[in-house]
Design a protein around this motif. Structure first.
Motif, PDB file in Angstrom:
ATOM      1  N   ARG A  25       0.765  -1.077  -0.083  1.00 16.14           N
ATOM      2  CA  ARG A  25      -0.009   0.046  -0.043  1.00 16.14           C
ATOM      3  C   ARG A  25       0.782   1.159   0.059  1.00 16.14           C
ATOM      4  NH1 ARG A  25      -1.967  -0.467   6.238  1.00 16.14           N
ATOM      5  NH2 ARG A  25       0.019  -0.236   6.952  1.00 16.14           N
ATOM      6  N   GLU A  36      -1.855   5.250   3.486  1.00 15.42           N
ATOM      7  CA  GLU A  36      -3.046   4.851   2.899  1.00 15.42           C
ATOM      8  C   GLU A  36      -3.512   3.690   3.669  1.00 15.42           C
ATOM      9  OE1 GLU A  36      -4.820   6.838   0.869  1.00 15.42           O
ATOM     10  OE2 GLU A  36      -3.186   8.290   0.955  1.00 15.42           O
ATOM     11  N   ARG A  54      -4.188   5.865  -4.313  1.00 11.10           N
ATOM     12  CA  ARG A  54      -4.952   6.690  -3.633  1.00 11.10           C
ATOM     13  C   ARG A  54      -6.362   7.048  -4.596  1.00 11.10           C
ATOM     14  NH1 ARG A  54      -0.471  11.140  -3.278  1.00 11.10           N
ATOM     15  NH2 ARG A  54      -0.315  10.479  -5.151  1.00 11.10           N
ATOM     16  N   ARG A  60      -0.114  12.891   2.356  1.00 13.04           N
ATOM     17  CA  ARG A  60      -1.188  12.433   3.104  1.00 13.04           C
ATOM     18  C   ARG A  60      -1.339  13.046   4.264  1.00 13.04           C
ATOM     19  NH1 ARG A  60      -4.755   7.982   4.622  1.00 13.04           N
ATOM     20  NH2 ARG A  60      -6.581   9.287   4.929  1.00 13.04           N
TER      21      ARG A  60
END
Lengths: 520, 356
Positions: free
Chosen positions: A42, A46, A70, B63
């Motif tokens: 991954r 995420e 994503r 992120r």
């Protein structure tokens, strides 16, 4: 127990190689075509997979990935592909012509082998992502089925004695004592290098140190993402924004991910082969654990899948990925887990002398000398009673009314009716309660009532109350007016709404609403 | 050289990271020096030819930034909704005070000094006139007084929730982490890390408020909240009412202990030393290798080699080291093989190791 581990580590260090911890494996190892190896990667940060490798042992794995982990829709297509393979392999109702039935034989067990606990956690992530998803278009059903199966597999792994999912790193740690720090043996490559490298300790250690540099976790080494993938993903995303994602970037990403996935998959396959073809046999008591596992699979997953497509079979209870949100279910599951935990050792110990030695040191097993044998039954009834002597220096956990099972004669049982602690010894009176007229399968092999036992040494193991705990798990459901009803039959909390970045949302429907049959 | 200086300067700001690094092995002098002087261990490891293995992925950083930006977007609408749902803020709360540096996604604050000044202004205003205060404060920056962690200590608190009750402002610290909240299955180490960090914030905020003489006016709540993500989404998952009492005490004791240890091993000339000198000081310092070093220290391979050479049982793990104490590996193996014990301690060890 800790000192036993220390002694084994010292032996392993002296030998220059891992040593077996027990004389048997405490885990089923199914034939290669029934063992599917699964590995994930991954993107860092995420939850969803970026790529998946899956396939049965001995065959080439199927390795699939997407350019950017994503992009939810791409990942959904990837997961739908994986779901097809996984659901078929596990013989899940509605997804195969040959689903596993309620009373499956031990030989029908299907297993999923994962590299380590991080990959196991990915099953939980899939459970969260897909079990109640409203996305996926034509793939929605199969994604939901994947989410439900992943969730069951993840939850079942917390049950002692589970058999369907094997964490390869943990399986090797359970089987072998490594001459290394515990933190390092949590790495599958490190373990395999110690086990497979020929030569002396130094060469094995050097190989293990080298293997340790390559990550096995679903999250890749940051340097791989930074140096090999970052630019490619950026370029792919830039092209995608303009409507033409560059094919060369996609190929570049795929090459890196394939290599990473293949390595994880191969390591896990090696772990399987090492255990399947190695010198340590599977404990015969594992068959009972497989029966339990089949039962769990049927009642906790397979039957629910059946009801999903056929409501006439009853309401489909779908567990929430986070927790039960259902008091009765939680209480019942707790007791089932407690029962499995209590009964686990009893299934295995009679076939594994090393496990028996461990229990001796813990005081859960002991050796006694038989001093008297009597039959207190009247008429045709037989009530064999023994007076036995235990060394006062030896640790034991015996209490009055403790139930004992003779070592290597599971099925027979005696209850401790009295204990007299003398200066240098402990005298016990035992009354045989189960199979009291049948010959024991240990020692001289005579019936309990036979005087020939006098003077013999007999080993016993403390029995468990697993069956009683299991019965309690069923009674919880009917305890609506019982003393704990406020807890086990309370009201569930409100459903939760999860909003995604594109302002779409999923509703996590609680299971009580589903049982009541209200619309989601 | 200039590159190392920049790195060190950046690390100097990261008081929390330095403190947590030190707390992972407080008995190692090299680790203490690294924390006190902001000498990053990966740089020290590179200096002796080791390849650092700890680093961050660009995707993880992106992120994290994206998640945090999303939380504070539109007057922190998404975070506010989650905080209100979990009772950390009352329904209908308003106002966002964004003290994030521009380089960290903020819009107004351009420098560290400005952030410090505006945080102090905010605290003073809140004490004198709490009504109408913003209910969410993003990234307030505080300087810990009393010279904790020589020579300076800056902390950026992820977020503070402000509630006003009976004319009194009530401040609750929050820690934002991008990792997924999986209910009871959430990684316990990640949870512990987040709680420990929130405890450091709470302690530092209390110190600052005390130093400003505002402790009577401002109420620092003993509980905090943790903000994680829902698995597979950028929605926040808030864990409210996290009791930070003991984490805060841990931080207080830790800072004091670090100070004491630092006084013992830091030399007066260290503070005028250049980076290469400090790196060498870290490399020359005594070490205390333990299993926990494997999780954070890039110098661990060097220490492992030293332990191997010294026949130290730590190479088989903390459990073996505890059991064997000062007995070397070779001697323990001899005892296991039936060698005659030299004293009572060896006899006891031999008996224990030989049990079934």
């Amino acid at each position: 127990m800790i000192l036993r581990t220390v002694a084994q580590k010292l032996q392993a260090w002296d030998k220059g190689a891992p040593v077996a911890r027990y004389e048997t494996l405490h885990q089923a190892v199914v034939p290669p075509d029934q063992a599917m190896v699964v590995a994930f990667v991954r993107m860092a940060g995420e939850s969803r997979p970026w790529g998946v490798a899956w396939g049965v042992v001995g065959a080439e794995p199927r390795i699939e990935n997407v350019p950017d982990g994503r992009v939810r829709d791409d990942v959904a297509v990837l997961c739908a592909d994986f779901a097809e393979g996984l659901l078929t392999h596990m013989r899940v109702h509605n997804w195969t012509y040959d689903p596993v039935g309620k009373s499956a034989a031990a030989g029908e067990l299907r297993q999923i082998w994962l590299p380590n606990g991080q990959h196991l956690a990915m099953l939980h992530q899939l459970n969260y992502t897909y079990s109640q998803t409203k996305f996926g278009g034509t793939n929605q059903n199969i994604l939901q089925a994947l989410g439900r199966l992943s969730g069951w597999m993840f939850r079942d792994c917390s049950r002692t004695g589970h058999q369907h999912v094997v964490d390869a790193t943990r399986a090797l740690s359970s089987a072998f004592a490594f001459p290394a720090q515990g933190a390092r043996t949590a790495h599958l490559g490190y373990q395999l290098a110690w086990l497979e490298t020929p030569g002396e300790r130094d060469s094995r250690m050097a190989a293990a140190n080298g293997a340790e540099q390559l990550t096995v976790s679903p999250t890749m080494d940051p340097s791989v993402e930074r140096e090999e993938l970052s630019d490619l993903v950026e370029s792919w995303q830039a092209g995608r924004r303009e409507g033409a994602p560059p094919a060369d970037a996609e190929v570049g990403i795929s090459d890196v991910l394939e290599e990473e996935l293949a390595r994880r998959w191969r390591l896990t396959e090696k772990a399987y082969q090492l255990l399947a073809n190695g010198p340590i046999p599977v404990n015969p008591g594992v068959d009972s654990l497989i029966d339990q596992a089949h039962s769990e699979f049927w009642f906790q997953h397979q039957r629910i899948e059946l009801r999903q497509n056929d409501p006439s079979q009853g309401p489909a209870f779908i567990a929430h990925p986070e927790t039960d949100y259902h008091g009765s279910s939680a209480a019942s599951r707790y007791l089932i887990h407690a029962s499995n935990d209590e009964g686990y050792g009893g299934h295995l110990i009679h076939h594994d002398p090393a496990l028996f030695s461990e229990s001796l040191a813990d005081g859960r097993a002991f050796v006694v000398a038989v001093e008297q044998v009597a039959n207190l039954g009247s008429g045709r009834s037989t009530v064999p009673v023994w007076v036995v002597v235990l060394d006062g220096e030896v640790p034991n956990r015996i209490r009055e009314n403790s139930r004992l099972v003779p070592y290597e004669s599971r099925g027979h049982q005696a209850t401790v009716t009295s204990i007299s602690v003398l200066e240098d010894r402990t005298e016990l009176q035992l009354e045989w309660t189960t199979r009291k007229t049948r010959a024991l399968s240990c020692g001289i092999g005579a019936k309990p009532v036979d005087d020939a036992w006098i003077g013999e040494e007999v080993a016993f193991v403390l029995s468990d109350a697993a069956d009683l705990t299991r019965r309690r798990s069923q009674r919880v459901w009917a305890a609506k007016d019982g003393p704990g009803a406020w807890l086990t039959h309370g009201k569930a909390p409100a459903p939760l709404q999860i909003t995604y970045e594109d302002d779409t949302y999923d509703l996590l429907v609680d299971d009580i609403t589903q049982i009541a049959g209200e619309p989601a | 050289m200039s590159e190392i200086d920049e790195v060190r300067q950046e690390a100097r700001r990261n008081t929390r990271g330095r403190f947590e690094q030190w707390a992972k092995n407080p008995t190692c002098a090299a680790n203490t020096l690294s924390a006190v002087h902001n000498v990053r261990i990966d740089i020290a490891a590179r200096a002796i030819g080791l390849t650092p293995s700890f680093g961050q992925s660009p995707f993880a950083i992106a992120r994290g930034n994206r998640f945090e930006a999303g939380l504070f977007y539109d007057e922190a609408a998404r975070l506010r909704a989650a905080l209100e749902r979990k009772g950390c803020l009352p329904e209908g709360s308003t106002g966002l005070l964004d003290l994030r540096l521009r380089m960290n996604g903020g819009t107004k604050v351009t420098s560290v000094d400005e952030a410090l000044q505006r945080t102090e202004e905010w605290l003073r205003n809140l004490a004198s006139n709490p009504s109408g205060a913003s209910s969410i404060v993003a990234a307030p920056m505080i300087k810990i007084p009393r010279g904790v962690i020589l020579p300076e200590a800056l902390l950026i608190i992820d977020v503070i929730a402000v509630q006003v009750a009976e004319g009194h402002a009530r401040l609750q610290v929050g820690e934002i982490k991008v990792f997924p909240d999986r209910g009871g299955h959430t990684d316990p180490r990640q949870l512990a890390t987040a709680r420990a960090q929130a405890g450091v914030y709470k302690h530092a905020l209390t110190l600052t408020v005390e130093a400003l003489g505002l402790i009577e006016e401002l109420d620092i709540v003993s509980t905090g909240f943790l903000v994680f993500t829902w698995p597979g989404s950028n929605s926040p998952s808030v864990r409210p009412d996290e009791d930070l009492t003991y984490q805060s005490i841990r931080a207080e004791r830790g800072f004091l202990r670090l100070e004491e240890v630092a006084q013992l091993i830091v030399r007066d000339d260290d503070f005028s030393a250049d980076n290469p000198t400090l790196i060498q000081r870290v490399l020359d310092a005594d070490t205390d290798y333990s299993e926990s070093c494997l999780s954070f220290c890039d110098l661990a391979p060097r220490c492992h080699q030293v332990a191997l050479g010294a026949d130290d049982p730590i190479v088989l793990g903390a459990e073996v080291k505890r059991a064997l104490g000062n007995t070397s590996l070779s001697r323990a193996i001899e005892l296991l093989g039936g060698a005659t014990p030299a004293d009572n301690r060896e006899a006891d060890l031999q008996r224990q190791l030989s049990e079934p």
